[in-house]
Design a protein around this motif. Sequence first.
Motif, PDB file in Angstrom:
ATOM      1  N   GLN A  47      -3.958  19.465   0.189  1.00 52.39           N
ATOM      2  CA  GLN A  47      -3.881  20.265   1.406  1.00 52.39           C
ATOM      3  C   GLN A  47      -2.434  20.668   1.614  1.00 52.39           C
ATOM      4  N   MET A  48      -2.203  21.967   1.701  1.00 55.07           N
ATOM      5  CA  MET A  48      -0.855  22.496   1.833  1.00 55.07           C
ATOM      6  C   MET A  48      -0.753  23.265   3.145  1.00 55.07           C
ATOM      7  N   ASN A  49       0.136  22.821   4.005  1.00 59.96           N
ATOM      8  CA  ASN A  49       0.346  23.447   5.310  1.00 59.96           C
ATOM      9  C   ASN A  49       1.756  24.012   5.415  1.00 59.96           C
ATOM     10  N   SER A  50       1.937  24.875   6.392  1.00 64.15           N
ATOM     11  CA  SER A  50       3.260  25.475   6.645  1.00 64.15           C
ATOM     12  C   SER A  50       3.890  25.995   5.364  1.00 64.15           C
ATOM     13  N   LEU A  51       3.120  26.739   4.626  1.00 62.08           N
ATOM     14  CA  LEU A  51       3.572  27.200   3.310  1.00 62.08           C
ATOM     15  C   LEU A  51       4.759  28.141   3.422  1.00 62.08           C
ATOM     16  N   LYS A  52       5.625  28.025   2.426  1.00 60.63           N
ATOM     17  CA  LYS A  52       6.850  28.821   2.353  1.00 60.63           C
ATOM     18  C   LYS A  52       6.840  29.645   1.066  1.00 60.63           C
ATOM     19  N   PRO A  53       7.596  30.729   1.033  1.00 61.87           N
ATOM     20  CA  PRO A  53       7.648  31.519  -0.212  1.00 61.87           C
ATOM     21  C   PRO A  53       8.055  30.677  -1.425  1.00 61.87           C
ATOM     22  N   GLU A  54       8.890  29.675  -1.223  1.00 64.54           N
ATOM     23  CA  GLU A  54       9.311  28.840  -2.348  1.00 64.54           C
ATOM     24  C   GLU A  54       8.220  27.912  -2.855  1.00 64.54           C
ATOM     25  N   ASP A  55       7.089  27.871  -2.172  1.00 60.45           N
ATOM     26  CA  ASP A  55       5.927  27.128  -2.674  1.00 60.45           C
ATOM     27  C   ASP A  55       5.123  27.944  -3.675  1.00 60.45           C
ATOM     28  N   THR A  56       5.493  29.190  -3.853  1.00 62.33           N
ATOM     29  CA  THR A  56       4.811  30.035  -4.830  1.00 62.33           C
ATOM     30  C   THR A  56       4.953  29.445  -6.225  1.00 62.33           C
ATOM     31  N   ALA A  57       3.818  29.211  -6.867  1.00 64.03           N
ATOM     32  CA  ALA A  57       3.814  28.555  -8.174  1.00 64.03           C
ATOM     33  C   ALA A  57       2.380  28.501  -8.682  1.00 64.03           C
ATOM     34  N   VAL A  58       2.252  28.131  -9.943  1.00 61.42           N
ATOM     35  CA  VAL A  58       0.948  27.753 -10.475  1.00 61.42           C
ATOM     36  C   VAL A  58       0.824  26.242 -10.289  1.00 61.42           C
ATOM     37  N   TYR A  59      -0.283  25.826  -9.701  1.00 63.26           N
ATOM     38  CA  TYR A  59      -0.503  24.423  -9.400  1.00 63.26           C
ATOM     39  C   TYR A  59      -1.516  23.850 -10.393  1.00 63.26           C
ATOM     40  N   PHE A  60      -1.170  22.695 -10.919  1.00 59.75           N
ATOM     41  CA  PHE A  60      -1.995  22.018 -11.922  1.00 59.75           C
ATOM     42  C   PHE A  60      -2.334  20.609 -11.448  1.00 59.75           C
ATOM     43  N   CYS A  61      -3.474  20.125 -11.882  1.00 58.51           N
ATOM     44  CA  CYS A  61      -3.765  18.713 -11.660  1.00 58.51           C
ATOM     45  C   CYS A  61      -3.796  18.012 -13.014  1.00 58.51           C
ATOM     46  N   ASN A  62      -3.654  16.705 -12.960  1.00 60.53           N
ATOM     47  CA  ASN A  62      -3.701  15.914 -14.178  1.00 60.53           C
ATOM     48  C   ASN A  62      -3.998  14.467 -13.840  1.00 60.53           C
ATOM     49  N   TRP A  87      -3.231  19.771 -20.007  1.00 59.30           N
ATOM     50  CA  TRP A  87      -3.128  20.758 -18.941  1.00 59.30           C
ATOM     51  C   TRP A  87      -4.315  21.697 -18.911  1.00 59.30           C
ATOM     52  N   GLY A  88      -4.748  22.039 -17.701  1.00 60.21           N
ATOM     53  CA  GLY A  88      -5.762  23.064 -17.524  1.00 60.21           C
ATOM     54  C   GLY A  88      -5.107  24.411 -17.272  1.00 60.21           C
ATOM     55  N   GLN A  89      -5.883  25.333 -16.721  1.00 57.77           N
ATOM     56  CA  GLN A  89      -5.379  26.681 -16.464  1.00 57.77           C
ATOM     57  C   GLN A  89      -4.509  26.752 -15.223  1.00 57.77           C
ATOM     58  N   GLY A  90      -4.696  25.827 -14.326  1.00 55.82           N
ATOM     59  CA  GLY A  90      -3.954  25.872 -13.083  1.00 55.82           C
ATOM     60  C   GLY A  90      -4.538  26.891 -12.116  1.00 55.82           C
ATOM     61  N   THR A  91      -4.004  26.890 -10.916  1.00 52.06           N
ATOM     62  CA  THR A  91      -4.426  27.864  -9.910  1.00 52.06           C
ATOM     63  C   THR A  91      -3.180  28.439  -9.246  1.00 52.06           C
ATOM     64  N   GLN A  92      -3.142  29.765  -9.152  1.00 51.55           N
ATOM     65  CA  GLN A  92      -1.954  30.448  -8.656  1.00 51.55           C
ATOM     66  C   GLN A  92      -1.919  30.427  -7.133  1.00 51.55           C
TER      67      GLN A  92
END
Length: 120
Positions: free
Chosen positions: A81-96, A110-115
């Motif tokens: 859960q990501m709140n108060s998002l900032k432009p610097e949070d822009t990234a591809v997010y991966f789980c592992n 690694w999987g494909q990630g989510t943008q």
Amino acid sequence: QAQLVESGGGLVQPGGSLRLSCAASAKVLAAYDMAWYRQAPGKQRELVAGISTRGRTNYPGSLKDRFTISRDNANLTMYLQMNSLKPEDTAVYFCNYGCSIYKWRQIGSWGQGTQVTVSS
């Protein structure tokens, strides 16, 4: 190795929220600690948060106030859960998955990630 599938990313305005999901097998969720990473353009992949099989959490960086990691083994899913998002949070997010949320040792691939894009 077990497959992990990330989802839930998208375009959100600064200050907004998103919840990312990571689908995993019952075997993985029962046996391993889980983690979220992210990789911003031109930067190295960084560990965002980890959660143990018993639900203990660790946030290595400074995101604890805005991000919350959780897991629902019954529904075979881990969340971020990501709140108060900032432009610097822009990234591809991966789980592992891996061992030891305090001294992380990755096991999964690694999987494909989510943008996630934070922009007005």
